[in-house]
Motif scaffolding. Sequence first.
Motif, PDB file in Angstrom:
ATOM      1  N   ASP A   1      -2.398   1.045  21.034  1.00  0.00           N
ATOM      2  CA  ASP A   1      -3.810   1.071  20.633  1.00  0.00           C
ATOM      3  C   ASP A   1      -4.566   2.191  21.341  1.00  0.00           C
ATOM      4  OD1 ASP A   1      -6.789  -0.349  21.339  1.00  0.00           O
ATOM      5  OD2 ASP A   1      -6.113  -0.321  19.255  1.00  0.00           O
ATOM      6  N   SER A   2      -4.235   2.413  22.634  1.00  0.00           N
ATOM      7  CA  SER A   2      -4.887   3.486  23.377  1.00  0.00           C
ATOM      8  C   SER A   2      -4.538   4.846  22.788  1.00  0.00           C
ATOM      9  CB  SER A   2      -4.484   3.418  24.848  1.00  0.00           C
ATOM     10  OG  SER A   2      -5.042   4.496  25.565  1.00  0.00           O
TER      11      SER A   2
ATOM     12  N   GLY B   1      -3.437   5.464  19.692  1.00  0.00           N
ATOM     13  CA  GLY B   1      -4.006   5.564  18.339  1.00  0.00           C
ATOM     14  C   GLY B   1      -5.493   5.842  18.355  1.00  0.00           C
ATOM     15  N   SER B   2      -6.237   5.177  19.259  1.00  0.00           N
ATOM     16  CA  SER B   2      -7.678   5.411  19.314  1.00  0.00           C
ATOM     17  C   SER B   2      -7.991   6.843  19.746  1.00  0.00           C
ATOM     18  CB  SER B   2      -8.325   4.410  20.287  1.00  0.00           C
ATOM     19  OG  SER B   2      -7.823   4.607  21.607  1.00  0.00           O
ATOM     20  N   GLY B   3      -7.184   7.378  20.679  1.00  0.00           N
ATOM     21  CA  GLY B   3      -7.387   8.770  21.084  1.00  0.00           C
ATOM     22  C   GLY B   3      -7.160   9.726  19.928  1.00  0.00           C
ATOM     23  N   THR B   4      -6.110   9.491  19.132  1.00  0.00           N
ATOM     24  CA  THR B   4      -5.834  10.369  17.981  1.00  0.00           C
ATOM     25  C   THR B   4      -6.951  10.291  16.944  1.00  0.00           C
ATOM     26  OG1 THR B   4      -3.469  10.052  18.344  1.00  0.00           O
ATOM     27  CG2 THR B   4      -4.149  10.913  16.215  1.00  0.00           C
ATOM     28  N   LEU B   5      -7.410   9.081  16.644  1.00  0.00           N
ATOM     29  CA  LEU B   5      -8.491   8.923  15.665  1.00  0.00           C
ATOM     30  C   LEU B   5      -9.779   9.582  16.153  1.00  0.00           C
ATOM     31  CD1 LEU B   5      -7.972   5.224  14.535  1.00  0.00           C
ATOM     32  CD2 LEU B   5      -7.473   7.291  13.225  1.00  0.00           C
ATOM     33  N   ARG B   6     -10.044   9.466  17.464  1.00  0.00           N
ATOM     34  CA  ARG B   6     -11.242  10.092  18.000  1.00  0.00           C
ATOM     35  C   ARG B   6     -11.189  11.601  17.858  1.00  0.00           C
ATOM     36  NH1 ARG B   6     -10.625   8.472  22.676  1.00  0.00           N
ATOM     37  NH2 ARG B   6     -11.524   6.397  22.361  1.00  0.00           N
ATOM     38  N   GLU B   7     -10.018  12.189  18.179  1.00  0.00           N
ATOM     39  CA  GLU B   7      -9.882  13.642  18.026  1.00  0.00           C
ATOM     40  C   GLU B   7     -10.008  14.063  16.568  1.00  0.00           C
ATOM     41  OE1 GLU B   7      -6.831  14.264  21.822  1.00  0.00           O
ATOM     42  OE2 GLU B   7      -6.144  14.565  19.767  1.00  0.00           O
ATOM     43  N   GLN B   8      -9.401  13.281  15.657  1.00  0.00           N
ATOM     44  CA  GLN B   8      -9.506  13.611  14.237  1.00  0.00           C
ATOM     45  C   GLN B   8     -10.956  13.535  13.760  1.00  0.00           C
ATOM     46  OE1 GLN B   8      -7.132  11.148  11.731  1.00  0.00           O
ATOM     47  NE2 GLN B   8      -7.676  12.236   9.857  1.00  0.00           N
TER      48      GLN B   8
END
Length: 447
Positions: free
Chosen positions: A64-65, A67-74
């Motif tokens: 989850d950590s 994935g959330s980092g990737t979504l935030r960057e996207q």
Amino acid sequence: MFRRQLVRLNQRLEHRLPEQRLFLRSDNTTRFVRLRPMTQLLGIAAVTGFFAWGVLATSILLMDSVGSGTLREQAQREQATYENRLNQMAQERDRHAQSAEAAQVRFGEAMARIADMQLELLASEQRRMELEKGIDTVQATVSRVVRERDDARKQLAEARRTLEAETGTARTAADRERDVQDMLDYLLVAMNDVGQDLHAQNVSTEQTQNQAQMLALENELLKDRNHVIFSQLEDALDSVIGPLERVFRSANVSPDQIRRLVQQGASSQSASLRPISVSTSGSMAASPDISRANSVLEKLNTVQAYRRGLERLPIAHPVASRVRLTSPYGMRRHPVSGRTKMHTGIDWAAARGTPILSAADGVVKKATRMRGYGNIVIIEHDFGLETYYAHLNSIDVRQGQRVSRGQKIGGMGTTGVSTGVHLHYEVRVNGQPVNPITYVRAGQNVF
């Protein structure tokens, strides 16, 4: 029966998990706890399950950590792309505005040159008229001198005949000859003066004709330059008017209606865009350049009216943040009732409290809670248009308040009949719902 099965199970597990005893010693006594094979198996299973649960929970937290980092960057990359696109559109709009201003400046310069050339033409026409009057005067003078010369000749002949017929006169022949000679000298001097005047008039007339030919040639060159200037101005205005008319047609609004209503509502017309009226006298016809200039001014008035009309159409996006389309306009299966019915708006989803903005200038017709819509704001715009903003989490305006394009009117929510946080956005023309995406796409060509 259950006890027997438990005993049998313990006997089967005996060779793998032999019975263990846990001794508990105190000051006076010693006691022990018997750990049967079944008890040991349950303990081992409990410990194994606990460790497995710990490993699984840790893995889920790590995933989850990440994935959330990737979504935030996207999301940051997409937001940067969207901001760059907005900047490019703003620069494009500024370039079009500068082009229109430059065209207007060039048009003013062209009109100034046209006025100067018209003054030169009027001056040349006046000089031509003066030359014609001078030629008429010279011709009258020559005619008069010729008549005087003929009269003198007749008088001289009559005098000769009289002298020849006279008898007994006191005048001698020498005196009569001297008088005749004086008369001839006078006539020769007069004829010489008349000849010089005629030569000077002929030279002046030839110069005037040459000057008139030069002015005519300059006038033709001026007409060619004016034609090129007007053609460029007309092409530039057509390139601006065409996209604006396509925007109105894509928004289901007649460009003629926009132009008529905006011009009727305008308090005054700009002095620089008023039609040119030139007072002429005599038989001079109106200049075709003035007609073309008035046509260009009419197109500039049309562009100005279209720009005012765009400011009054709800073509701005009601959500400035990034959203996702969850339900378009048209027939659909209702997510709550399950029945197929008409969806009269567009649904955009985003985070709770996302600012909702007014799509155009207008007056708040309603700002209340309505059945099905939940918290709703209805704004009246010009040309019989209304916009609906439903399922709001909060309302920041009141009924009767005048709002501007881009002004915050509330926050996105899920009030009313709703299955999640979203904005239900409608556009209505004379009370009838139309597809809002038409206006949103029209706004993309402007903002």
